[in-house]
Design a protein around this motif. Structure first.
Motif, mmCIF file in Angstrom:
data_model
loop_
_atom_site.group_PDB
_atom_site.id
_atom_site.type_symbol
_atom_site.label_atom_id
_atom_site.label_comp_id
_atom_site.label_asym_id
_atom_site.label_seq_id
_atom_site.Cartn_x
_atom_site.Cartn_y
_atom_site.Cartn_z
ATOM 1 N N GLU A 131 1.156 -0.892 -0.338
ATOM 2 C CA GLU A 131 -0.118 0.267 -0.304
ATOM 3 C C GLU A 131 0.947 1.470 -0.188
ATOM 4 O O GLU A 131 1.893 0.694 -0.047
ATOM 5 C CB GLU A 131 -0.940 0.388 1.274
ATOM 6 C CG GLU A 131 -0.090 -0.382 2.468
ATOM 7 C CD GLU A 131 -0.907 -0.258 3.821
ATOM 8 O OE1 GLU A 131 -1.852 -0.514 3.737
ATOM 9 O OE2 GLU A 131 -0.927 0.814 4.849
ATOM 10 N N THR A 132 0.281 2.264 0.040
ATOM 11 C CA THR A 132 0.877 3.898 -0.072
ATOM 12 C C THR A 132 1.292 4.041 1.726
ATOM 13 O O THR A 132 0.130 3.884 2.677
ATOM 14 C CB THR A 132 -0.089 4.653 -0.927
ATOM 15 O OG1 THR A 132 -0.255 3.986 -2.461
ATOM 16 C CG2 THR A 132 1.120 5.909 -0.321
ATOM 17 N N CYS A 133 2.223 4.182 2.216
ATOM 18 C CA CYS A 133 2.424 4.632 3.540
ATOM 19 C C CYS A 133 3.447 6.042 3.275
ATOM 20 O O CYS A 133 3.866 6.547 2.440
ATOM 21 C CB CYS A 133 3.615 3.399 4.087
ATOM 22 S SG CYS A 133 2.493 2.340 4.417
ATOM 23 N N SER A 134 3.122 6.609 5.012
ATOM 24 C CA SER A 134 3.691 8.227 5.342
ATOM 25 C C SER A 134 5.358 7.720 5.410
ATOM 26 O O SER A 134 5.962 7.300 6.496
ATOM 27 C CB SER A 134 3.620 9.085 6.023
ATOM 28 O OG SER A 134 1.949 9.116 5.714
ATOM 29 N N PHE A 135 6.021 8.394 3.833
ATOM 30 C CA PHE A 135 7.515 8.351 4.844
ATOM 31 C C PHE A 135 8.344 9.697 5.133
ATOM 32 O O PHE A 135 7.638 11.206 4.682
ATOM 33 C CB PHE A 135 8.038 7.893 3.819
ATOM 34 C CG PHE A 135 9.799 7.443 3.653
ATOM 35 C CD1 PHE A 135 10.874 7.162 4.214
ATOM 36 C CD2 PHE A 135 10.627 8.901 3.349
ATOM 37 C CE1 PHE A 135 11.864 5.886 4.304
ATOM 38 C CE2 PHE A 135 11.683 8.527 3.885
ATOM 39 C CZ PHE A 135 12.572 7.436 4.428
ATOM 40 N N HIS A 136 8.856 9.320 5.927
ATOM 41 C CA HIS A 136 9.185 11.190 6.625
ATOM 42 C C HIS A 136 10.769 11.190 6.415
ATOM 43 O O HIS A 136 11.747 11.070 6.638
ATOM 44 C CB HIS A 136 9.610 10.622 8.160
ATOM 45 C CG HIS A 136 7.580 10.166 8.970
ATOM 46 N ND1 HIS A 136 6.535 11.645 9.228
ATOM 47 C CD2 HIS A 136 7.344 9.131 8.843
ATOM 48 C CE1 HIS A 136 5.593 10.441 9.518
ATOM 49 N NE2 HIS A 136 5.983 9.558 9.353
ATOM 50 N N LEU A 137 10.889 12.633 6.145
ATOM 51 C CA LEU A 137 12.013 12.824 5.177
ATOM 52 C C LEU A 137 12.737 13.376 6.457
ATOM 53 O O LEU A 137 12.280 14.522 6.963
ATOM 54 C CB LEU A 137 11.833 13.974 4.660
ATOM 55 C CG LEU A 137 11.192 13.303 2.788
ATOM 56 C CD1 LEU A 137 10.982 13.899 1.571
ATOM 57 C CD2 LEU A 137 11.904 12.152 1.847
ATOM 58 N N SER A 138 14.000 13.360 6.814
ATOM 59 C CA SER A 138 14.714 14.157 7.546
ATOM 60 C C SER A 138 16.037 14.680 7.185
ATOM 61 O O SER A 138 16.257 15.427 5.729
ATOM 62 C CB SER A 138 15.436 13.372 8.390
ATOM 63 O OG SER A 138 16.251 13.199 10.155
ATOM 64 N N SER A 139 15.917 16.238 7.919
ATOM 65 C CA SER A 139 16.941 17.305 7.654
ATOM 66 C C SER A 139 18.401 16.084 7.472
ATOM 67 O O SER A 139 19.775 16.702 7.055
ATOM 68 C CB SER A 139 17.181 17.490 8.613
ATOM 69 O OG SER A 139 17.801 17.631 9.841
ATOM 70 N N TYR A 140 18.881 14.902 8.641
ATOM 71 C CA TYR A 140 19.692 14.091 7.915
ATOM 72 C C TYR A 140 19.296 12.732 6.496
ATOM 73 O O TYR A 140 18.688 12.107 7.743
ATOM 74 C CB TYR A 140 20.289 14.079 9.342
ATOM 75 C CG TYR A 140 21.054 14.498 10.831
ATOM 76 C CD1 TYR A 140 21.060 15.752 10.046
ATOM 77 C CD2 TYR A 140 21.036 13.805 11.500
ATOM 78 C CE1 TYR A 140 21.130 17.031 11.318
ATOM 79 C CE2 TYR A 140 21.461 15.014 12.667
ATOM 80 C CZ TYR A 140 21.393 16.097 12.537
ATOM 81 O OH TYR A 140 22.092 17.589 13.399
ATOM 82 N N ASP A 141 19.478 12.767 6.192
ATOM 83 C CA ASP A 141 19.095 11.950 4.814
ATOM 84 C C ASP A 141 19.362 11.053 5.278
ATOM 85 O O ASP A 141 18.013 10.042 4.773
ATOM 86 C CB ASP A 141 19.888 12.051 3.278
ATOM 87 C CG ASP A 141 19.636 14.061 3.139
ATOM 88 O OD1 ASP A 141 19.023 14.086 3.129
ATOM 89 O OD2 ASP A 141 20.521 14.455 2.168
ATOM 90 N N GLU A 142 20.036 10.146 6.044
ATOM 91 C CA GLU A 142 20.446 8.423 6.364
ATOM 92 C C GLU A 142 19.358 8.766 7.889
ATOM 93 O O GLU A 142 18.795 7.511 7.793
ATOM 94 C CB GLU A 142 22.005 8.253 6.820
ATOM 95 C CG GLU A 142 22.290 9.003 7.927
ATOM 96 C CD GLU A 142 23.454 8.543 8.450
ATOM 97 O OE1 GLU A 142 23.350 8.021 8.948
ATOM 98 O OE2 GLU A 142 24.170 9.337 7.526
ATOM 99 N N LEU A 143 18.043 9.245 8.377
ATOM 100 C CA LEU A 143 17.996 9.335 9.097
ATOM 101 C C LEU A 143 16.561 8.822 8.256
ATOM 102 O O LEU A 143 15.560 8.816 9.085
ATOM 103 C CB LEU A 143 17.536 9.948 10.191
ATOM 104 C CG LEU A 143 18.741 9.655 11.134
ATOM 105 C CD1 LEU A 143 19.101 10.691 11.952
ATOM 106 C CD2 LEU A 143 19.719 8.805 11.822
#
Length: 250
Positions: A131-143
């Motif tokens: 399904e489609t889910c919410s992905f949280h983009l971080s100010s530290y890309d790898e997190l």
């Protein structure tokens, strides 16, 4: 009255500067320097040899054989992916990275090494649902993570949230979209249990070795639940540094 601890401020500024320089290097594709992990050598646009002494990665390279398939879940900019492809010209890698900007950086690293024919980059997530889910983009890309708490760890902050596709590994393999893995690396910032739940059939049917990165519990998976699930699938678990090497029993 609020205040910031000086050490936290210095750490935040240092990370922010580092990621700004990294993004600029990828955008201009300026410097792709040589990196070494064990006997594997490759080039990348990272500014330093990230994971160059990663015990989990060294374990994977030790077990890797010609013709093997690696599924790299949470590939980031591709250290595991590039090292595996560099180890043998007959190894194929499926690199899964849901952060669109980081997936683009990963693709740049694949191309600078000429690995396009053996490395497939999938710009979505793996979990326990299709399904489609919410992905949280971080100010530290790898997190970046499906877990908001993990995306804001280490003085980082969530800068945006995007809806991205999520797939089960079982679905991808059963439908023939990717080959069955011989090696499965999981480093997904608190979402590893969900990846395992979506791979139950693959674990039983194809018995890949698993390299599982541990993360502090911040609202993501329960580490003990993940190891319990692996034992239910008859895996022996060896703790190494910050992760587990999981061997399928005969």
């Amino acid at each position: 009255m609020s205040f910031f601890h000086p050490v936290a401020v210095i750490r935040h500024v240092g990370f922010a500067l580092h990621y700004a320089l990294v993004r600029a290097n990828y955008k201009g594709r300026v410097f792709a320097t040589k990196k070494n992990v064990g006997q594997a050598s490759f080039r990348s646009y990272e500014l330093y040899n990230r994971h160059g002494r990663d015990v989990l990665l060294e374990a994977m390279l030790l077990y890797l054989r010609d013709g093997d398939v690696v599924v790299d879940v949470g590939a980031n900019t591709g250290t595991y992916t590039l090292a595996a492809a560099a180890k043998s010209p007959t190894v194929d890698v499926v690199a899964v990275e849901p952060n669109p900007d980081v997936a683009s950086q990963l693709q740049a690293n694949v191309e600078v090494n000429g690995f396009e024919s053996r490395v497939t980059v999938l710009d979505y997530g793996l979990g326990d649902r299709d399904e489609t889910c919410s992905f949280h983009l971080s100010s530290y890309d790898e997190l970046g993570s499906f877990s908001e708490a993990h995306a804001s760890a280490w003085t980082a902050r969530v800068v945006d949230t995007e809806e991205v596709p999520m797939r089960r590994l079982d679905t991808l393999v059963e439908d023939g979209e990717i080959p069955p893995p011989d090696h499965l690396k999981i480093d997904v910032e608190g979402y590893g249990l969900n990846v395992l739940r979506g791979a139950a059939w693959v674990l039983e049917e194809h018995r890949p070795r698993i390299y599982f990165e541990r993360h502090e519990s911040r609202g993501g998976h329960d580490e003990s639940a993940a190891t319990d699930l692996l034992r239910q699938h008859n895996y022996d678990i060896v703790q190494v540094q910050d992760g587990f090497v999981c061997e399928p029993q005969a």
